[in-house]
Each structure stands twice: as C-alpha cells, then as structure tokens.
Design a protein around this motif. Structure first.
Motif, short mmCIF file in Angstrom:
data_model
loop_
_atom_site.label_atom_id
_atom_site.label_comp_id
_atom_site.label_asym_id
_atom_site.label_seq_id
_atom_site.Cartn_x
_atom_site.Cartn_y
_atom_site.Cartn_z
N HIS A 9 -9.92 7.85 -41.83
CA HIS A 9 -10.74 7.97 -40.78
C HIS A 9 -11.60 6.97 -40.39
O HIS A 9 -11.62 5.87 -41.13
N PRO A 25 -10.06 5.82 -29.19
CA PRO A 25 -8.74 6.28 -30.12
C PRO A 25 -8.25 5.00 -30.72
O PRO A 25 -7.72 3.97 -30.26
N ILE A 26 -8.09 5.39 -32.19
CA ILE A 26 -7.42 4.28 -33.02
C ILE A 26 -6.38 5.03 -33.46
O ILE A 26 -6.41 6.12 -34.32
N THR A 27 -4.98 4.21 -33.63
CA THR A 27 -3.84 4.82 -34.15
C THR A 27 -3.41 3.83 -35.31
O THR A 27 -3.70 2.64 -35.43
N ASN A 30 1.33 5.47 -35.97
CA ASN A 30 1.50 6.42 -34.87
C ASN A 30 0.69 7.61 -34.83
O ASN A 30 1.29 8.68 -34.44
N GLN A 31 -0.21 7.58 -35.66
CA GLN A 31 -1.05 8.72 -35.83
C GLN A 31 -2.62 8.30 -35.20
O GLN A 31 -3.08 7.29 -35.93
N GLU A 32 -3.17 9.17 -34.71
CA GLU A 32 -4.75 8.75 -34.13
C GLU A 32 -5.52 9.36 -35.22
O GLU A 32 -5.46 10.08 -35.99
N ASN A 34 -9.18 10.15 -36.87
CA ASN A 34 -10.36 10.80 -36.69
C ASN A 34 -11.56 9.90 -36.79
O ASN A 34 -11.64 9.06 -37.87
#
Length: 71
Positions: A9, A25-27, A30-32, A34
């Motif tokens: 995170h 939003p930071i990925t 390929n998953q954002e 938290n």
C-alpha cells in the motif's frame, strides 16, 4: 525478492493543516494499491502527517502492555 501487490500500500504525506485531495490511483502488476492514512514499518507507525501523537504512541503502549501483562 518479490512484491505482493495485495500486501503493498502507499501513504501520502502532507502538512498538518493541508487538506488532501482524493488519492491518485497507483497500480502495480495490474492491481490497484490501497492508499492508507497510517502504516507500520519496522516497528514504527508512520501516519500521513508524520506525527507520533496517536498511532505510534498507542502502538508502543499496547506492545509494552503485552510484554508486561498490563491490564
């Protein structure tokens, strides 16, 4: 070393009186990720305003109580 995107995170630091806008939003993989307001790193609780008043002091007090069986 591998990075687990589910356990990763990020935290945005700001001045105490500055109002933060919505998190960007930071990925990763390929998953954002938290955005959190505080996190523990190597036993130190860091919050977004870099103060020790709430989170870190409470964390240290609870750890001391666990070690010495405080009630």
């Amino acid at each position: 070393m591998s990075v687990d995107a589910n356990k990763t995170h990020y935290i945005r630091f700001s001045l105490k009186r500055q109002i933060l806008s919505l998190p960007v939003p930071i990925t990763f993989d390929n998953q954002e990720l938290n955005c959190v307001s505080s996190t523990e790193f190597l036993g130190v609780v860091i919050d977004e305003s870099l103060t020790w008043k709430k989170n870190h002091v409470s964390h240290v007090a609870s750890e001391i109580c666990k070690k010495y069986w405080c009630y």
